[in-house]
Write a protein that holds these residues in place. Structure first.
Motif, PDB file in Angstrom:
ATOM      1  N   LEU A 266     -50.147  10.472 -23.899  1.00 25.94           N
ATOM      2  CA  LEU A 266     -50.473   9.477 -22.866  1.00 25.94           C
ATOM      3  C   LEU A 266     -51.134   8.233 -23.461  1.00 25.94           C
ATOM      4  CD1 LEU A 266     -51.733  11.743 -19.936  1.00 25.94           C
ATOM      5  CD2 LEU A 266     -49.446  10.805 -20.318  1.00 25.94           C
ATOM      6  N   LYS A 267     -50.604   7.794 -24.610  1.00 24.24           N
ATOM      7  CA  LYS A 267     -51.058   6.549 -25.224  1.00 24.24           C
ATOM      8  C   LYS A 267     -49.919   5.529 -25.116  1.00 24.24           C
ATOM      9  CE  LYS A 267     -54.189   8.761 -28.545  1.00 24.24           C
ATOM     10  NZ  LYS A 267     -54.522   8.909 -29.991  1.00 24.24           N
ATOM     11  N   MET A 268     -49.802   4.944 -23.930  1.00 20.04           N
ATOM     12  CA  MET A 268     -48.676   4.061 -23.658  1.00 20.04           C
ATOM     13  C   MET A 268     -48.715   2.786 -24.498  1.00 20.04           C
ATOM     14  SD  MET A 268     -46.862   5.709 -21.577  1.00 20.04           S
ATOM     15  CE  MET A 268     -46.987   7.118 -20.458  1.00 20.04           C
ATOM     16  N   GLY A 269     -49.903   2.285 -24.763  1.00 22.21           N
ATOM     17  CA  GLY A 269     -50.004   1.075 -25.569  1.00 22.21           C
ATOM     18  C   GLY A 269     -49.533   1.300 -26.992  1.00 22.21           C
ATOM     19  N   GLU A 270     -49.987   2.401 -27.601  1.00 16.97           N
ATOM     20  CA  GLU A 270     -49.579   2.694 -28.973  1.00 16.97           C
ATOM     21  C   GLU A 270     -48.084   2.994 -29.042  1.00 16.97           C
ATOM     22  OE1 GLU A 270     -50.709   5.931 -32.455  1.00 16.97           O
ATOM     23  OE2 GLU A 270     -52.224   5.351 -30.954  1.00 16.97           O
ATOM     24  N   ALA A 271     -47.555   3.698 -28.034  1.00 19.58           N
ATOM     25  CA  ALA A 271     -46.116   3.975 -28.000  1.00 19.58           C
ATOM     26  C   ALA A 271     -45.319   2.679 -27.863  1.00 19.58           C
ATOM     27  CB  ALA A 271     -45.793   4.927 -26.852  1.00 19.58           C
ATOM     28  N   SER A 272     -45.818   1.743 -27.067  1.00 14.75           N
ATOM     29  CA  SER A 272     -45.139   0.453 -26.928  1.00 14.75           C
ATOM     30  C   SER A 272     -45.170  -0.319 -28.237  1.00 14.75           C
ATOM     31  CB  SER A 272     -45.800  -0.364 -25.815  1.00 14.75           C
ATOM     32  OG  SER A 272     -45.687   0.291 -24.576  1.00 14.75           O
ATOM     33  N   ALA A 273     -46.271  -0.206 -28.978  1.00 15.88           N
ATOM     34  CA  ALA A 273     -46.343  -0.859 -30.279  1.00 15.88           C
ATOM     35  C   ALA A 273     -45.298  -0.272 -31.231  1.00 15.88           C
ATOM     36  CB  ALA A 273     -47.742  -0.696 -30.872  1.00 15.88           C
ATOM     37  N   ILE A 274     -45.085   1.044 -31.173  1.00 16.94           N
ATOM     38  CA  ILE A 274     -44.040   1.671 -31.990  1.00 16.94           C
ATOM     39  C   ILE A 274     -42.671   1.127 -31.590  1.00 16.94           C
ATOM     40  CG2 ILE A 274     -42.905   3.848 -32.559  1.00 16.94           C
ATOM     41  CD1 ILE A 274     -45.578   5.250 -32.129  1.00 16.94           C
ATOM     42  N   ALA A 275     -42.440   0.981 -30.266  1.00 19.74           N
ATOM     43  CA  ALA A 275     -41.167   0.449 -29.792  1.00 19.74           C
ATOM     44  C   ALA A 275     -40.936  -0.972 -30.300  1.00 19.74           C
ATOM     45  CB  ALA A 275     -41.126   0.482 -28.265  1.00 19.74           C
ATOM     46  N   VAL A 276     -41.979  -1.799 -30.278  1.00 13.15           N
ATOM     47  CA  VAL A 276     -41.849  -3.173 -30.775  1.00 13.15           C
ATOM     48  C   VAL A 276     -41.551  -3.164 -32.272  1.00 13.15           C
ATOM     49  CG1 VAL A 276     -43.092  -5.327 -31.168  1.00 13.15           C
ATOM     50  CG2 VAL A 276     -43.304  -4.151 -28.965  1.00 13.15           C
ATOM     51  N   CYS A 277     -42.220  -2.296 -33.013  1.00 15.39           N
ATOM     52  CA  CYS A 277     -41.939  -2.175 -34.449  1.00 15.39           C
ATOM     53  C   CYS A 277     -40.506  -1.726 -34.696  1.00 15.39           C
ATOM     54  CB  CYS A 277     -42.915  -1.200 -35.100  1.00 15.39           C
ATOM     55  SG  CYS A 277     -44.610  -1.783 -35.188  1.00 15.39           S
ATOM     56  N   MET A 278     -40.025  -0.784 -33.882  1.00 20.06           N
ATOM     57  CA  MET A 278     -38.633  -0.343 -33.997  1.00 20.06           C
ATOM     58  C   MET A 278     -37.677  -1.509 -33.814  1.00 20.06           C
ATOM     59  SD  MET A 278     -38.374   3.287 -31.954  1.00 20.06           S
ATOM     60  CE  MET A 278     -36.589   3.163 -31.957  1.00 20.06           C
ATOM     61  N   LEU A 279     -37.975  -2.358 -32.834  1.00 24.84           N
ATOM     62  CA  LEU A 279     -37.113  -3.508 -32.562  1.00 24.84           C
ATOM     63  C   LEU A 279     -37.043  -4.436 -33.767  1.00 24.84           C
ATOM     64  CD1 LEU A 279     -35.461  -5.335 -30.674  1.00 24.84           C
ATOM     65  CD2 LEU A 279     -37.627  -6.294 -29.862  1.00 24.84           C
ATOM     66  N   PHE A 280     -38.200  -4.777 -34.329  1.00 24.67           N
ATOM     67  CA  PHE A 280     -38.207  -5.736 -35.431  1.00 24.67           C
ATOM     68  C   PHE A 280     -37.667  -5.126 -36.728  1.00 24.67           C
ATOM     69  CE2 PHE A 280     -41.310  -7.848 -32.628  1.00 24.67           C
ATOM     70  CZ  PHE A 280     -40.751  -9.117 -32.621  1.00 24.67           C
TER      71      PHE A 280
END
Length: 304
Positions: A266-280
C-alpha cells in the motif's frame, strides 16, 4: 465568389461524427490519459491508497528507489530479459520460419504447431510450466530420472540462482510463435526474382540467406525485435503467475515489484515512482532501437 456556407446536411453529418467520437475519446481520456497523469502526480506523493489525505514528498520516492537494492535487482532483471527477448525468441522464430518455408508439404501443420503456444493466455502458460518444473513429480524431473540423468534435476523455480533462466525458457516457448508468424509472412512476400537470380549466379544456401533473404526481411525483423523489446520491459504476467517475483525477490522485474509495492504494501507513491522509472528506462532503451531499425528498413526499401 465561393459560397462557404455549409449545407444543413453537412452540419448534421459533422454533429453525428462528433457524437460518435465523443464516447471513445472520453473513455480514452478517462481510462488512459487520466491514470497516466495521476501516476506522475502520485510519484511525488506518499499515499496508502485508502486515506483521503496525500502527503507531498517531492523527490523522496525516487531517492528511496535509488537506495533500494530490490529496485536495482529488478532493473537488472529487466535488462536481462531485454537481451533474452531480442536474441532467443526472435532467433528461434526466424529459424522455424525458414524451416517451415522450406517444406514442400505440411506448411499449414507447421504453422499451427509453431504458433499454437502463442494463442494461450500467459496465466495458462505459467500453469503448464509450473507443473513441468515441479521438483519432485514434474515432467522434466521424471524424464531425467527415466533416462538416468536424475542428478541434473533442479528446483527449477525455487532456486534463486536459476529461477530467472527457467522463466526465460517458458517465455521463449510461449512467445516464439509471434516472431515465427512475422518472419514466415515476410518470407512469403519476398520477391522471387531476387532469389532466382541468386541461384542462377551459383550462390549457396548460406550466401542466399545472408546476402538476399535476410536483408529483405528487415521490415519483419524490425517488427519482431521492436515488439520483443516492448514485451521485455513490460514483462509481468508470466513472472507473477509462476513465482510472484520470488524466491527472495530473485525473479523480480520492475512490473512485479511495482504491483507488490502498490497492492501488497500500500505504498502508492513509491509504486508510481517505479512506474515512471519504467517509462523512462523503456523509452531510453527502445526509442533509439526503433529509430535505428526504421532507418535500416528505409535503406532496405530504397535498395529494392
Amino acid at each position: 465568389m465561393a459560397n462557404n456556407t455549409a449545407a444543413p446536411w453537412q452540419k448534421g453529418s459533422a454533429l453525428v461524427y462528433a457524437l460518435f467520437l465523443a464516447l471513445p475519446v472520453g473513455l480514452f481520456c478517462l481510462f488512459y490519459i487520466y491514470p497516466v497523469l495521476e501516476t506522475f502526480v502520485l510519484a511525488f506523493q506518499r499515499w496508502d491508497g485508502l486515506s483521503p489525505r496525500r502527503v507531498d514528498v517531492g523527490l523522496g520516492n525516487f531517492m528511496a528507489l535509488l537506495r533500494d537494492g530490490r529496485f536495482h535487482h529488478s532493473l537488472l532483471n529487466n535488462l536481462r530479459w531485454l537481451v533474452f527477448y531480442v536474441l532467443a525468441p526472435t532467433g528461434l522464430g526466424l529459424a522455424l520460419a525458414l524451416l517451415a518455408n522450406s517444406l514442400l508439404f505440411g506448411r499449414g501443420l507447421a504453422k499451427f504447431v509453431y504458433f499454437l503456444p502463442y494463442t494461450l493466455p500467459p496465466v495458462a502458460v505459467a500453469a503448464i510450466w509450473r507443473w513441468l518444473y515441479e521438483p519432485s513429480a514434474g515432467l522434466i524431473t521424471r524424464v531425467l530420472d527415466e533416462i538416468g540423468l536424475g542428478f541434473l534435476a533442479q528446483n527449477w523455480i525455487g532456486d534463486p540462482a536459476i529461477v530467472t533462466y527457467s522463466l526465460m525458457v517458458s517465455a521463449a516457448w510461449w512467445s516464439v510463435g509471434f516472431s515465427f508468424i512475422v518472419f514466415f509472412a515476410g518470407l512469403q512476400n519476398l520477391p522471387r526474382e531476387c532469389l532466382e537470380a541468386a541461384r542462377i549466379d551459383g550462390a549457396s544456401s548460406w550466401q542466399t540467406f545472408t546476402k538476399v533473404t535476410f536483408p529483405l526481411l528487415w521490415p519483419s525483423t524490425a517488427v519482431a525485435l521492436g515488439m520483443s523489446s516492448v514485451d521485455a520491459m513490460r514483462l509481468f504476467d508470466i513472472v507473477w503467475a509462476m513465482t510472484a517475483g520470488g524466491p527472495a525477490y530473485a525473479s523480480d522485474v520492475l512490473a512485479t515489484q511495482m504491483f507488490d509495492v502498490a497492492f501488497g504494501r500500500l505504498k502508492m507513491g513509491e509504486a508510481s515512482a517505479i512506474a515512471v522509472c519504467m517509462l523512462f528506462v523503456s523509452a531510453a532503451v527502445i526509442l533509439p532501437f526503433i529509430v535505428y531499425m526504421a532507418r535500416r528498413v528505409e535503406e532496405a526499401s530504397n535498395d529494392q
